[in-house]
Design a protein around this motif. Sequence first.
Motif: not given
Lengths: 316, 316, 316, 316
Positions: A191, A304-305, A308-310
């Motif tokens: 994040t 990812s940030a 919102g997903l890995p």
Amino acid sequence: MTKLNVAVIGCGSWGKNHARVYNNIKGANLLAVADLNKSVAEEIGKRYNIDWYTNSDEVLDRSDIEAVSLCTPTLTHADIALTAIKTGKHILVEKPMTNTLEEAKNLIKAADVQGVYLAVGFVERFNPAVNETIKKISNGEIGDVILAHARRVSRRPLRIGDVGVIKDLAIHDIDIVNQLFDVEAEEVFATAGNIAHQFEDYANIVIRFKDNRNAFIETNWLTPRKVRRLIVTGTKGLINVEYITQEITIENDEGIYQPFIESREPLLLELEGFVNSILHDEQPQPTGLDGLKALNICEAALQSAKTGLPVRIQGD
Amino acid sequence: MTKLNVAVIGCGSWGKNHARVYNNIKGANLLAVADLNKSVAEEIGKRYNIDWYTNSDEVLDRSDIEAVSLCTPTLTHADIALTAIKTGKHILVEKPMTNTLEEAKNLIKAADVQGVYLAVGFVERFNPAVNETIKKISNGEIGDVILAHARRVSRRPLRIGDVGVIKDLAIHDIDIVNQLFDVEAEEVFATAGNIAHQFEDYANIVIRFKDNRNAFIETNWLTPRKVRRLIVTGTKGLINVEYITQEITIENDEGIYQPFIESREPLLLELEGFVNSILHDEQPQPTGLDGLKALNICEAALQSAKTGLPVRIQGD
Amino acid sequence: MTKLNVAVIGCGSWGKNHARVYNNIKGANLLAVADLNKSVAEEIGKRYNIDWYTNSDEVLDRSDIEAVSLCTPTLTHADIALTAIKTGKHILVEKPMTNTLEEAKNLIKAADVQGVYLAVGFVERFNPAVNETIKKISNGEIGDVILAHARRVSRRPLRIGDVGVIKDLAIHDIDIVNQLFDVEAEEVFATAGNIAHQFEDYANIVIRFKDNRNAFIETNWLTPRKVRRLIVTGTKGLINVEYITQEITIENDEGIYQPFIESREPLLLELEGFVNSILHDEQPQPTGLDGLKALNICEAALQSAKTGLPVRIQGD
Amino acid sequence: MTKLNVAVIGCGSWGKNHARVYNNIKGANLLAVADLNKSVAEEIGKRYNIDWYTNSDEVLDRSDIEAVSLCTPTLTHADIALTAIKTGKHILVEKPMTNTLEEAKNLIKAADVQGVYLAVGFVERFNPAVNETIKKISNGEIGDVILAHARRVSRRPLRIGDVGVIKDLAIHDIDIVNQLFDVEAEEVFATAGNIAHQFEDYANIVIRFKDNRNAFIETNWLTPRKVRRLIVTGTKGLINVEYITQEITIENDEGIYQPFIESREPLLLELEGFVNSILHDEQPQPTGLDGLKALNICEAALQSAKTGLPVRIQGD
């Protein structure tokens, strides 16, 4: 004694240190510096009584210069480094190696084709506290390494460069945990946000390594007091590394131990290593591949940030 | 002075403390304790010269007992608490409130239907250092809260209960950050693993709150020395909370300040609050809803650790 | 199991602790307390369901009481202790043992004549950190002990007793250094002054031991935050003792080590030792002679502070 | 801009720093260095591209040199400084100013007669933490200063100079407490001993100032880890100074505060002050009289340690 003829391209706050340190290394002849800012280039040139230029090409055109440190803004790394490689210079590129993975791969390939050495400036690798930590872990003093937790926070710098806090600060710890875990990073979740800057100025990064080993990195430009700390937890104990004071403490079930470590300037050790490796015709550390791996994780964290997903880490 | 007639169900290591503390509270009459283990129940009963039972029903059947603390293993919370509520007792359930969200919701509904007060035992809420922190944040001393970072680690306990480290330890910090951020948690990502236990014994938990505020919680049973620390970063400064020593430090651009805080036993403050609220016919804090919210995040963290994906927090 | 019948005379803040602790010791039956203040005596008596008196004679007249703790103001120690000894009670006298050397010598002689045990309440002797320190020194971990340096400072107490800071606070460290150095104190030099009290409220005390070993004690009631620290320097290293947190660190040329020490309440260990020694018909520690030696150094310090000259310590 | 032509006499470990720092001061022209050891003199001379000599007279004979730093062994200070003064040089003499009080007085008189400025190198005066401390005390933040307590300990140096630990280390704190207390020292008591050196290598020094203010200094070459600490206790609070990290903390009844202090090299501030004072024809600080006062207390401490008696400080 054979000496290596070196030059420094980019004399901002960190490039200045490269110049100062090369000037103190027995195996190096600092011949020239370059900076777009004439007064900066001139000041450093005069300080060490060496040639100074406002254009990196003038440095790279000189056939007597064998190796360069590249300390310019990140966005310029790819172009200048490629030119340097093509003119047959060995090169130490400051972190982050380049702005994109594509550029990083190009540099590695070009250096290979050209037969010159490419190194990346992860100065924390040369922090005596890190070396002592690696030694203690190798000796099994904390058992199997399960977790690494880095905290690298500072007050917002007056002048932000052309990358955010992930590529500027977190990348150091990313490279260190890549060394500490002897397995590959598999996935990154992050994040991030920005309060006072164009680029992200805070980030929480979770890196999952093979065998469910985990690293967590907290980094920001929001914190009044500078902290550079790494906590490595193993099955038998824990090591706390303070990068700034170069102190480590080892905790196990019996107590806490702080071995005295002789303080050394990491940049001096880094540049000595670079110079001596080249003089001995050996690959200097960290390599371009190390730079690429760390950049890969930074890019995954940024993605990812955003999503919102890995993000899975792709092998090279 | 009117006193509240109370009993403690479950006299393990923590339930013992409830008994000891109730015995020192002016507004409480400790009338009975219960524990499945006869020698434990007997010892505590004799120590305070009160009735003791090996079956919680014997406590709940007594009409003179008005309120109970429930300190049994987590898996038994739902059943015993429901019985207590149905017999008209006000109840303080130790954390985690229940093992499942369904059970937690049932308790809240039952207490509402029955007209009794339900509270949840988040003892850190009553830590004087936490209260001072909340006061400082309310006064704007660190600006807007952006990040919270908790570290709650210990050596593996000799006897693990019936839940893992997330529901046992991290849940404390989850409840605290729920208070600190005045916005709702939206998403949870977590990694977790188990080295020496049946349940997870380490976890890294990232919680994304509204407006991109972020919390990170590191918790494990792998670390030799106990640490309970919370670092809250705002736009103007930072507060470091040491739960164990009940000390806080506030950093801003001018310096670091540690106000002296009078040390108090958090459990005493918690049980005083519970007793006095009921005596005044007011809802004691933290509420069942607080317990549910924290449990919801724990469940999301466990699910995320299993699936490798972030989990959205559903409103109630 | 045989138990020792005990009583506590003087239930001020410290005497209260004696009562609480005796109540938890398996080998002791706490039978009675006495305090001039009726409400204090009554409160403690009721708390433990035991007899309470406002006159120490009523305790000493009881033939079933075998041993007493004497926790009254210093000026009353000599008289009450003498009566206790004459009625055949074993006695633990709180520090300072008496107000004058003469009185201390009388008590020792009386106990000897009467065949009862006399002990002095130097509670720091039972601090686990002190015991670990003595063990480390005996193991030669810091070589020969050359220097001891104590810092025992606090904010002015609300209620000052009937002695100054030397007999109240410094006496603890005086007794400890008497143990640490295995040679006799030879000379004392001290400066002292009073800012806010009738008696001296700050003092710097230098004690010269045989073979030019030296101790320095700084004590005052002027310092906002309580510190109780002892630094022992030897030819090969140093031990830092934090009395309050019961932590020690050992420094040598390789590093700093903090062994984990199990925390224990020193007063509990002291009173257990007192009770068990008497039950086994052995001399409890510290002895009356220890109390006399420490008092002797206190008196020398007070005299030195008055005359401005060093004072020789006379053998007993 | 007018510059001051300076030279450094004595290029041992500390003299080297004088040369390096003068080279960075805008107001100074470093023209020459001298050292009895030819290779040392040559190395420094070449490093800064200046003249180098093996004899101090060759420096002092040069009429273009206006001021010198004297960094030779203590026993040589008096002779070289007198020659320097007689050749009309302004002079900064490293601490201790001279080996004897007689010599110190002679220098002061000679400088006065000759009309040159004499300064003494108490570098801790220029430590930013000390200046901040003096400012806080002046602002009344800790009330009236009652006590000062210095701890200046290190491991035995590989090479001991020609004085013991009192004149080498304690003298720094003696000068600082002379500044902190605005009253005169009246009496000194000290104990000292030597374990591994020809001169004393440990000492405890008590200094009694007017109005019963007290300073205590503990210094030795026995301690593995270097500590340079000063604790100043006043009627309203306390300041703890860490000379090495240049940090101070202020304690009062409300809490502990650590103001952030910008770190500066004390020697740079000292030499800038020396150079600028002379350029402005003003007396540089600390003065010869400051050097004499500190030396006077050192001599009193040495005498007290020898005789076992306190020594009165004679006014000058």
